[in-house]
Design a protein around this motif. Structure first.
Motif, PDB file in Angstrom:
ATOM      1  N   THR A   2       0.842  -1.187   0.000  1.00 52.76           N
ATOM      2  CA  THR A   2       0.000   0.000   0.000  1.00 52.76           C
ATOM      3  C   THR A   2       0.879   1.238   0.000  1.00 52.76           C
ATOM      4  OG1 THR A   2      -0.096  -0.012   2.411  1.00 52.76           O
ATOM      5  CG2 THR A   2      -1.843  -1.185   1.236  1.00 52.76           C
ATOM      6  N   GLY A   3       0.227   2.361  -0.223  1.00 60.99           N
ATOM      7  CA  GLY A   3       0.928   3.633  -0.115  1.00 60.99           C
ATOM      8  C   GLY A   3       1.959   3.881  -1.182  1.00 60.99           C
ATOM      9  N   ALA A   4       1.595   3.645  -2.446  1.00 66.16           N
ATOM     10  CA  ALA A   4       2.536   3.876  -3.546  1.00 66.16           C
ATOM     11  C   ALA A   4       2.879   5.352  -3.624  1.00 66.16           C
ATOM     12  CB  ALA A   4       1.931   3.410  -4.859  1.00 66.16           C
ATOM     13  N   PRO A   5       4.131   5.689  -3.870  1.00 64.25           N
ATOM     14  CA  PRO A   5       4.523   7.097  -4.012  1.00 64.25           C
ATOM     15  C   PRO A   5       3.967   7.683  -5.290  1.00 64.25           C
ATOM     16  CG  PRO A   5       6.356   5.657  -4.558  1.00 64.25           C
ATOM     17  CD  PRO A   5       5.271   4.772  -4.023  1.00 64.25           C
ATOM     18  N   ASP A   6       4.139   8.986  -5.442  1.00 59.31           N
ATOM     19  CA  ASP A   6       3.708   9.670  -6.657  1.00 59.31           C
ATOM     20  C   ASP A   6       4.724   9.395  -7.765  1.00 59.31           C
ATOM     21  OD1 ASP A   6       2.790  11.345  -8.603  1.00 59.31           O
ATOM     22  OD2 ASP A   6       3.116  13.209  -7.492  1.00 59.31           O
ATOM     23  N   PHE A   7       4.254   8.797  -8.862  1.00 64.10           N
ATOM     24  CA  PHE A   7       5.154   8.455  -9.953  1.00 64.10           C
ATOM     25  C   PHE A   7       5.155   9.505 -11.055  1.00 64.10           C
ATOM     26  CE2 PHE A   7       4.363   4.388  -7.917  1.00 64.10           C
ATOM     27  CZ  PHE A   7       5.653   3.897  -7.808  1.00 64.10           C
ATOM     28  N   THR A   8       4.506  10.619 -10.828  1.00 68.47           N
ATOM     29  CA  THR A   8       4.459  11.671 -11.833  1.00 68.47           C
ATOM     30  C   THR A   8       5.868  12.132 -12.195  1.00 68.47           C
ATOM     31  OG1 THR A   8       2.349  12.441 -10.945  1.00 68.47           O
ATOM     32  CG2 THR A   8       3.553  13.950 -12.380  1.00 68.47           C
ATOM     33  N   GLY A   9       6.162  12.094 -13.471  1.00 69.99           N
ATOM     34  CA  GLY A   9       7.450  12.574 -13.936  1.00 69.99           C
ATOM     35  C   GLY A   9       8.582  11.583 -13.835  1.00 69.99           C
ATOM     36  N   ARG A  10       8.318  10.376 -13.338  1.00 72.38           N
ATOM     37  CA  ARG A  10       9.379   9.367 -13.259  1.00 72.38           C
ATOM     38  C   ARG A  10       9.627   8.765 -14.643  1.00 72.38           C
ATOM     39  NH1 ARG A  10      10.193   7.002  -8.134  1.00 72.38           N
ATOM     40  NH2 ARG A  10       9.660   8.531  -6.516  1.00 72.38           N
ATOM     41  N   SER A  11      10.861   8.419 -14.917  1.00 71.08           N
ATOM     42  CA  SER A  11      11.181   7.746 -16.165  1.00 71.08           C
ATOM     43  C   SER A  11      10.826   6.277 -16.071  1.00 71.08           C
ATOM     44  CB  SER A  11      12.676   7.889 -16.467  1.00 71.08           C
ATOM     45  OG  SER A  11      13.433   7.101 -15.558  1.00 71.08           O
ATOM     46  N   ALA A  12      10.808   5.613 -17.209  1.00 73.22           N
ATOM     47  CA  ALA A  12      10.535   4.175 -17.212  1.00 73.22           C
ATOM     48  C   ALA A  12      11.591   3.427 -16.411  1.00 73.22           C
ATOM     49  CB  ALA A  12      10.491   3.659 -18.650  1.00 73.22           C
ATOM     50  N   LEU A  13      12.851   3.826 -16.561  1.00 70.20           N
ATOM     51  CA  LEU A  13      13.923   3.155 -15.837  1.00 70.20           C
ATOM     52  C   LEU A  13      13.767   3.338 -14.328  1.00 70.20           C
ATOM     53  CD1 LEU A  13      16.531   1.517 -16.177  1.00 70.20           C
ATOM     54  CD2 LEU A  13      17.789   3.681 -16.153  1.00 70.20           C
ATOM     55  N   GLN A  14      13.358   4.518 -13.893  1.00 75.28           N
ATOM     56  CA  GLN A  14      13.150   4.763 -12.468  1.00 75.28           C
ATOM     57  C   GLN A  14      12.019   3.911 -11.920  1.00 75.28           C
ATOM     58  OE1 GLN A  14      12.654   9.022 -12.816  1.00 75.28           O
ATOM     59  NE2 GLN A  14      14.667   9.442 -11.946  1.00 75.28           N
ATOM     60  N   ILE A  15      10.928   3.806 -12.677  1.00 71.30           N
ATOM     61  CA  ILE A  15       9.813   2.967 -12.241  1.00 71.30           C
ATOM     62  C   ILE A  15      10.232   1.508 -12.232  1.00 71.30           C
ATOM     63  CG2 ILE A  15       7.503   2.162 -12.852  1.00 71.30           C
ATOM     64  CD1 ILE A  15       6.920   4.994 -13.877  1.00 71.30           C
ATOM     65  N   ALA A  16      10.971   1.088 -13.258  1.00 71.28           N
ATOM     66  CA  ALA A  16      11.447  -0.297 -13.306  1.00 71.28           C
ATOM     67  C   ALA A  16      12.306  -0.620 -12.091  1.00 71.28           C
ATOM     68  CB  ALA A  16      12.234  -0.526 -14.593  1.00 71.28           C
ATOM     69  N   ALA A  17      13.102   0.347 -11.643  1.00 67.83           N
ATOM     70  CA  ALA A  17      13.987   0.108 -10.504  1.00 67.83           C
ATOM     71  C   ALA A  17      13.205  -0.139  -9.217  1.00 67.83           C
ATOM     72  CB  ALA A  17      14.936   1.296 -10.330  1.00 67.83           C
ATOM     73  N   VAL A  18      12.151   0.642  -8.972  1.00 66.77           N
ATOM     74  CA  VAL A  18      11.383   0.432  -7.742  1.00 66.77           C
ATOM     75  C   VAL A  18      10.567  -0.847  -7.823  1.00 66.77           C
ATOM     76  CG1 VAL A  18      11.308   2.887  -7.182  1.00 66.77           C
ATOM     77  CG2 VAL A  18       9.448   1.895  -8.505  1.00 66.77           C
ATOM     78  N   LEU A  19      10.137  -1.220  -9.025  1.00 68.79           N
ATOM     79  CA  LEU A  19       9.428  -2.489  -9.177  1.00 68.79           C
ATOM     80  C   LEU A  19      10.374  -3.656  -8.913  1.00 68.79           C
ATOM     81  CD1 LEU A  19       7.288  -1.750 -12.373  1.00 68.79           C
ATOM     82  CD2 LEU A  19       6.439  -2.059 -10.036  1.00 68.79           C
ATOM     83  N   ALA A  20      11.582  -3.565  -9.430  1.00 78.85           N
ATOM     84  CA  ALA A  20      12.557  -4.635  -9.227  1.00 78.85           C
ATOM     85  C   ALA A  20      12.963  -4.743  -7.760  1.00 78.85           C
ATOM     86  CB  ALA A  20      13.796  -4.386 -10.096  1.00 78.85           C
ATOM     87  N   ALA A  21      13.008  -3.590  -7.071  1.00 85.02           N
ATOM     88  CA  ALA A  21      13.379  -3.599  -5.653  1.00 85.02           C
ATOM     89  C   ALA A  21      12.264  -4.122  -4.770  1.00 85.02           C
ATOM     90  CB  ALA A  21      13.777  -2.190  -5.223  1.00 85.02           C
ATOM     91  N   GLY A  22      11.035  -4.145  -5.302  1.00 81.52           N
ATOM     92  CA  GLY A  22       9.901  -4.653  -4.527  1.00 81.52           C
ATOM     93  C   GLY A  22       9.345  -3.658  -3.534  1.00 81.52           C
TER      94      GLY A  22
END
Length: 463
Positions: A2-22
């Motif tokens: 729960t409590g996902a941060p605001d992803f506005t303006g994040r690059s695909a690589l940045q989003i991929a990194a937080v997904l990979a980190a879990g």
């Protein structure tokens, strides 16, 4: 989670990194993205959101990440689609009111490729009707406003208008567009984002509503060249890129001294030259010269007509004979009807000249050379003036398309990279172009060039 941060303006690589980190999962990312789209005050950016599909694809991605088996580096990253790519179960309207042949039976081939990489489709974005303008105006679904507008609303560029604005606003990290005469690179330049146009045949086009079957290509609008490289790999069916970062040392940059500069605005030229100087300091070698082929492309079109015009007319001529034009953008109708004047002899001349011109320039692209010039000779124009004066619209559209359409005719690949801003805070851009099939060299070099080309003294977010 729960409590996902605001992803506005994040690059695909940045989003991929937080997904990979879990730290968050794809469902949280999708929900945050959909909320951002819903909350966006500019309702002309997205023409449809795919809530059910996005949540289904995100849930599947979350399971894969949890099990340690993501499909690619982009698994779980949101993507938006220009509304000329078929999405199963949705009507493909191509920015028009006259296309309603029912819902698509299957996804377009490119949609399938990115889905196979685990990307999450969140919706469709606006575009110029039938992809037939470089300015991005749409009287049917509204015109997305360039987010860098300060004095009054500025044009988003087209035809992939919604794709560029969605990325510039940070609503999605990736938006897919098409490019027949500049429709990825122009809106990228106007909106201060990265725009990569693939060379012919690199990305699949099946299931996309065409403009010119000969010149159509697909591309991506995104926040970094790294993101473009990741999407390019997925578009070709690869789980990870198969190219490495290049170098500017020893890179030869051919800068044409003809035609490209006609009517250029001072800030566009100044920012280009400043970026070029930084590239020289990083080891690039600038070769300024006349490229007669560029003039030849424009002269061929002026004398015989444009290849895109005759193919667009052929595609729409039956529609133009019905009542449909009364429900179409008058400016698009005028351009389509103009294609009828291109006869068989002129068409034969155009088609014979194209491969000859491509072959003439082939020796330039020797593996260490790219062509560089301003993506567009001016910054984003004011929407109100274009709407009020059709003659101004036509003249501005032709000037907007001039630099980029040369690359389509010659089957170049290209990456538009922001160079800075003018005095009104409007973005300018530099276009790096490679020859047919030279996408790997172009992208590898652009990875190295991007931080050098970008003007670090200016902000990169219009919000």
């Amino acid at each position: 989670m729960t409590g996902a941060p605001d992803f506005t303006g994040r690059s695909a690589l940045q989003i991929a990194a937080v997904l990979a980190a879990g730290t968050v999962d794809a469902v949280a990312v999708a929900d945050a993205t959909l909320k951002g789209i819903a909350d966006c005050p500019d309702k002309a950016v997205f023409t449809a959101t795919m809530l059910e599909r996005a949540r289904r694809e995100a849930a599947a991605s979350a399971v894969r990440h949890r099990d340690g088996r993501p499909l690619s580096l982009l698994d779980g990253v949101p993507v938006a689609w220009k509304d000329l790519f078929d999405l199963q179960g949705e009507v493909t309207r191509a920015g028009s009111l006259v296309l309603d042949d029912g819902a698509a039976d299957a996804d377009a081939a490119l949609v399938t490729r990115l889905a196979e990489a685990g990307m999450v489709t969140v919706g469709k974005v606006n575009m110029t009707e039938f992809a037939y303008s470089g300015l991005g105006l749409n009287p049917h679904y509204g015109t997305p406003v360039n987010p860098w507008s300060r004095d009054e609303p500025r044009a988003p560029g087209g035809s992939s208008s919604g794709s560029a604005v969605a990325v510039a606003l940070g609503l999605v990290p990736i938006a897919i567009g098409s490019d027949t005469g500049g429709s990825v690179r122009i809106p990228a330049a106007f909106n201060g984002v990265i725009g990569y146009k693939s060379s012919g045949g690199r990305w699949p086009l099946a299931g996309g509503f065409p403009l010119s079957r000969t010149l159509d290509t697909a591309g991506v609008l995104c926040r970094s060249v790294v993101d473009a490289v990741l999407v390019d790999a997925a578009a070709r069916g690869l789980a990870a890129p198969d190219l490495r970062r290049g170098s500017l040392k020893g890179l030869r940059l051919i800068v044409p001294t003809n035609v490209i500069w006609d009517g250029i605005e001072p800030a566009v030229a100044q920012n280009f030259e400043a970026a070029l100087a930084r590239m020289v300091l990083a080891g690039a070698i600038v070769d300024r010269r006349v490229l007669p082929s560029l003039d030849a492309v424009l002269a061929l079109s002026a004398k015989h007509g444009a290849l895109a015009a005759l193919e667009a007319y052929d595609l729409h001529k039956e529609r133009l004979a019905t009542e449909a034009p009364h429900r179409m953008d008058r400016r698009v109708v005028a351009r389509l009807r103009a294609g009828a004047a291109i006869g068989a002899a002129a068409e034969a001349t155009i088609r014979a000249a194209r491969p000859q011109m491509i072959a003439e320039l082939a020796p330039i692209f020797d593996g260490s050379t790219l062509i560089a010039f301003p993506t567009v000779p001016h910054v984003a124009p004011k929407i109100a003036a274009l709407e009020a004066d059709d003659d101004l619209f036509v003249a501005t559209n032709l000037k907007t398309l001039r630099n980029t359409l040369i690359g389509n005719f010659l089957d170049w690949c290209g990456v538009s990279i922001p160079t800075g801003f003018d005095a009104s805070g409007l973005p300018t851009a530099l276009l790096l172009s490679g020859g047919p099939g030279r996408d790997d060299h172009l992208l590898a070099t652009a990875l190295a060039a991007e931080p050098v080309i970008r003007d670090a003294t200016h902000q990169t977010d219009p919000r």
